[in-house]
Structure formats: structure tokens, C-alpha cells
Design an enzyme around this catalytic site. Sequence first.
Site, short mmCIF file in Angstrom:
data_model
loop_
_atom_site.label_atom_id
_atom_site.label_comp_id
_atom_site.label_asym_id
_atom_site.label_seq_id
_atom_site.Cartn_x
_atom_site.Cartn_y
_atom_site.Cartn_z
N TYR A 69 46.16 57.19 54.27
CA TYR A 69 46.06 58.26 53.28
C TYR A 69 45.30 59.46 53.87
CZ TYR A 69 45.10 60.61 48.83
OH TYR A 69 45.01 61.53 47.82
N SER B 269 42.97 66.16 49.73
CA SER B 269 41.94 65.20 49.33
C SER B 269 40.76 65.32 50.27
CB SER B 269 42.50 63.78 49.38
OG SER B 269 41.46 62.82 49.30
#
Length: 253
Positions: free
Chosen positions: A164, A151
Site C-alpha cells: 500500500y 496517504s
Amino acid sequence: MTLSSDLTGRTAVVTGASRGIGYHIAKHLAASGAHVIAVARTVGGLEELDDEIRAEKTRGGKGEATLVPLDLADMEGIDRLGGAIHERWGKLDIMVANAGILGVISPIGHVEAKVFEKVMTINVTSTWRLIRSLDPLLRQSDAGRAILISSGAAHSARAFWGPYAASKAALEAMTRSWADETRNYPLRINAVDPGATRTAMRALAVPGEDPDTLPHPSEIAARITALASPELTRTGEIYQARHDRWVSYRMPE
């Protein structure tokens, strides 16, 4: 990226295959001729995927699927997956480590310990366990390919995305180390940043966003599956699927 899309006779593991990007990666791999070992917790989503692949086969498609209901927090289950693949096929050609969870969008000091630990378990530890289980099988392939879904959060490290972002940064570090270890094998290992995509995770992370402004997972999946091609030469790098470009973090010579 122009690479051969023919994956006839090749075997692929895809985690998180019951929905979103993983679901469409599995469909694209099967449409290209691969036998997809689809891994996810949600049985209903896996069965829907199998129905889609079977329907495509009646229209001339070549791919097939084996469904593996598995919670990736089950580390021994991941080990058993590698053993089962070895017994049936003796090797593995493609690994797509797609499964991941968001956790919470929150100030890092407010994140509960159990939430932080779960994000790390699914996004990092289970990926390492998957590598540990499948690496020997990928080395048996004439053109092993590993694709780990990362990501942009790994680099932007935006406020409130701490767990995250940290998990994806760790995933990218593992990708590059693994690629460096295997540079003398016909194994190519890369991470992919899919970018903002119309998924349930994105809706959870950015609830006010108009999903129609984002690419559909099928569009992104089509670009990601190009990295499974036996013609791919790059390894240990990051591919930005939404913009169709590589971001190079070169390993030391």
C-alpha cells in the site's frame, strides 16, 4: 483554506464514489453545483448517492449525478469513460482519483503475488490509465483541477504496509510529474493525504482502533473539495486534509 466553493456548471469525475471519502466528495461537489460523474463498482452505493443528490436538489441544490458502474481493473472501460465524457461534454473540469484498496497488512515477504499485483493495478495502473484518458479533457477546461488521493503511508513506510505504501508513493510521483508537464496550462494537479479517517479501509487496517476518535469522511471531504476551486493556484504538491495544511515537495525550476 478560503477558496470559492461555487462549482456551478462544472463537470467532475469521482472514482470510488459509492462509499467513504469518495461518496462524500461526490456529495460536496454536487452541493457546490457540479455535475458529478460518479464511478464505482458497487451499484447500490452509487444509487444511494444519486438519491442523496436528488434529494438535495429538491431543497434548492444545483448539482446532478451520472452513475458509472465500473471496475477500475477494466482498463478499456476507463478509456471508454473518457470517450463518453468527450462526446457528451467535450471537456472535464475536475478529476478526483479516490478509488484504492489496502491489500493486506503483512510482512512484505509474505504478501501473495496476486495481492501485490491487485494493489498496484487499482492504486497505480488504473490511476495512470485514468490520467491518460482524462488529461486531454482537463486541458480543455478553463480551470482544470485534478485531485489524487494519497496517504501518509507513502512517507511513513511503516512495517507491514509495504504494498500500500509503495502504491501511494508511486501515485504521488505521478502527480508531481503530471503537474510539472502541465504547469503552463490552467490545470492544477495535487495529491491529498486525508489522514486517519472513519472508513471501512481504516477499520480493516487498524481493527482495534476506536472509530469515534477519527474524523468522519464528510468532514475530510469538505476540505478536499476546496482543491477543486477555479481559484486554486498551487500545483504538484501534497495537501494534508486532516490538518488543513500543505506539504511542499517543490519541483525543480
